[in-house]
Each structure stands twice: as structure tokens, then as C-alpha cells.
Design an enzyme around this catalytic site. Structure first.
Site, mmCIF file in Angstrom:
data_model
loop_
_atom_site.group_PDB
_atom_site.id
_atom_site.type_symbol
_atom_site.label_atom_id
_atom_site.label_comp_id
_atom_site.label_asym_id
_atom_site.label_seq_id
_atom_site.Cartn_x
_atom_site.Cartn_y
_atom_site.Cartn_z
ATOM 1 N N PRO A 2 0.849 -1.203 0.000
ATOM 2 C CA PRO A 2 0.000 0.000 0.000
ATOM 3 C C PRO A 2 0.877 1.242 0.000
ATOM 4 O O PRO A 2 1.830 1.336 0.766
ATOM 5 C CB PRO A 2 -0.789 -0.111 1.300
ATOM 6 N N GLU A 3 0.540 2.176 -0.853
ATOM 7 C CA GLU A 3 1.272 3.429 -0.910
ATOM 8 C C GLU A 3 0.461 4.492 -0.176
ATOM 9 O O GLU A 3 -0.636 4.233 0.310
ATOM 10 C CB GLU A 3 1.491 3.827 -2.372
#
Ligand SMILES: [Zn+2]
Length: 248
Positions: A2-3
Site C-alpha cells: 500500500p502506498e
């Protein structure tokens, strides 16, 4: 992984369900870099989704599934359930100012705030020979610019990803900064890009994958000039660039 946009999407999705539901004991869900901060009166939970973690708010009882590792149970009956198949997530509590915690105190500025600007990056990059792509992916310089977003921003800004950070001009940093902010803002609006099976914070599956102009497009024609996009590896991470549009 996840960014920042995925983490921000989680925050936006869970906050309305939890804040003020709980005798106002949970005061706020905020974010610093890729850490979610659950602020209670006397302590703060620092929560990182790791490589594959996801959160859901359950308003009615739901049987636990494989890899459900944490439930936060609230007085309203709502449950925040954390699922983490690869177990790289982090959950810890601190009673001090969370921003002084060892995990957070050395982080660079948030990318969408005014602290990230061309003058700041130019000063930080002075005399640095590190590739500009690695430079902007360094969380001590600026948080939240992961591999996909760095690739896209450098393409948009027309900067060769391996160019030495210290050789990037102020004008180029202005264009790059604007590209980073635009791309991350768009990614947050569409709910992030990186996980194909990403479960949105409200528990609904699926989202519209953001249109990517460089990442994953090696071997395809550049959308601007038509030249075939090339692949290279920088710092162990896949990078795609246009050999014509991205100047060395
Ligand atoms: Zn091109």
C-alpha cells in the site's frame, strides 16, 4: 505494498465510522507517511499496513477469516478488523507525542503540504549523486512517493530517472513537485493504485485502477512522442521511462 494514497483512502474510509462514535474516546484518525495514527485521549496507536494489510469496519458481527489478526472493538459495537496475510503490518501504542516516535521523527514532509516544494528539494539535493528516482523515494526526504508514483512523476516531468539528484535544476524540481502532487492527489481520489485485490476501507471490494502513463508500459509507445518506452532497474526497483522525453 500500500502506498500513501491507499493509506489515505483507508483513513478517509474508516474515519466517519469511528470518530465520535465511541464516547469521543477515539479523537481522530490521522496519518503521517504510511502510518495511521489513532489518537485517543491518553495514547496513540501507530498502525502500518505492511505489505498486504487491509482494514474493514464491521457494524454487525462477522466471523473471523484467515489472516484476520486484530480486532479493535468499540463501545458502539463497531469492530475495526485488520487482515494481514503476509504479517508485515505494525501496530504499537505510544503515550508520548507520536510525531516524536522513532518511527516517525525522521520522516520528511508530507508530499501534499506546502513543505514539499522545489526550493526544499533543491536544497536537499545539493551535491547529491544519488539517482533522482531514489532521492524522491527516500522517506527521509519526502514521504509517500513509492515506486509507481516516482516512475509516473519523473515521466510527467520529463526527467531521466537515473539523473543525479544534485544535477536536477530548480525549474525541473518545480515541474517534478507539481507532478508528484498532481499524481498523488489523483491517486487518492481514485482510491490508490498498487494492490489489485485492495479492499476499500468501507469493506467494498474493487476500485478503478488509475491510468498509468509510464509504470508497466515498457515496450509500448510513449503517449507523448510515440517512441518505445524502456525498462531499467534502479535501486532494485522496476522503472519505465521514455528515452526521448526524459532528458539525461
Ligand atoms: Zn516520449
Amino acid at each position: 505494498m500500500p502506498e500513501l494514497p491507499e493509506v489515505e483512502t483507508v483513513r478517509l474510509g474508516i474515519s466517519p465510522h469511528l470518530v465520535n462514535l465511541l464516547d469521543q474516546k477515539l479523537l481522530e484518525v490521522s496519518r503521517r507517511g504510511k502510518y495511521l495514527l489513532f489518537r485517543f485521549k491518553n495514547l496513540t496507536l501507530l498502525w502500518h499496513l505492511g505489505m498486504s494489510g487491509s482494514m474493514r469496519v464491521l457494524l454487525t458481527p462477522v466471523p473471523e477469516k484467515k489472516h484476520d489478526h486484530v480486532d479493535l472493538v468499540f463501545g458502539s459495537g463497531a469492530v475495526l478488523r485488520f487482515n494481514d496475510p503476509r504479517r508485515f503490518g505494525v501496530l504499537l501504542a505510544t503515550f508520548d507525542d507520536p510525531l516524536t516516535h522513532v518511527l516517525l521523527k525522521n520522516l520528511g514532509p508530507e508530499p501534499l503540504g506546502p513543505e514539499l516544494n522545489a526550493a526544499y528539494l533543491k536544497a536537499k539535493a545539493s551535491k547529491r549523486t544519488v539517482a533522482i528516482k531514489n532521492f524522491i523515494m527516500n522517506a527521509n526526504i519526502v514521504v509517500g512517493v513509492g515506486n509507481i508514483y516516482a516512475t509516473e512523476a519523473l515521466y510527467e516531468a520529463g526527467i531521466y530517472p537515473e539523473k543525479a539528484a544534485g544535477k536536477v535544476t530548480l525549474k525541473q524540481f518545480e515541474v517534478l513537485t507539481a507532478a508528484i502532487k498532481r499524481i498523488l492527489t489523483q491517486a487518492i481520489a481514485t482510491g490508490g493504485t498498487s494492490l489489485r485485490d485492495f479492499v476499500k476501507a468501507d469493506g467494498k471490494p474493487g476500485y478503478f485502477r488509475q491510468e498509468l502513463k509510464a509504470y508497466g508500459r515498457d515496450g509500448l509507445p510513449c503517449g507523448r512522442c510515440g517512441v518505445v518506452m524502456l525498462h531499467m532497474t534502479i535501486g532494485g526497483r522496476a522503472t519505465v521511462y521514455c528515452p526521448k522525453c526524459q532528458k539525461r
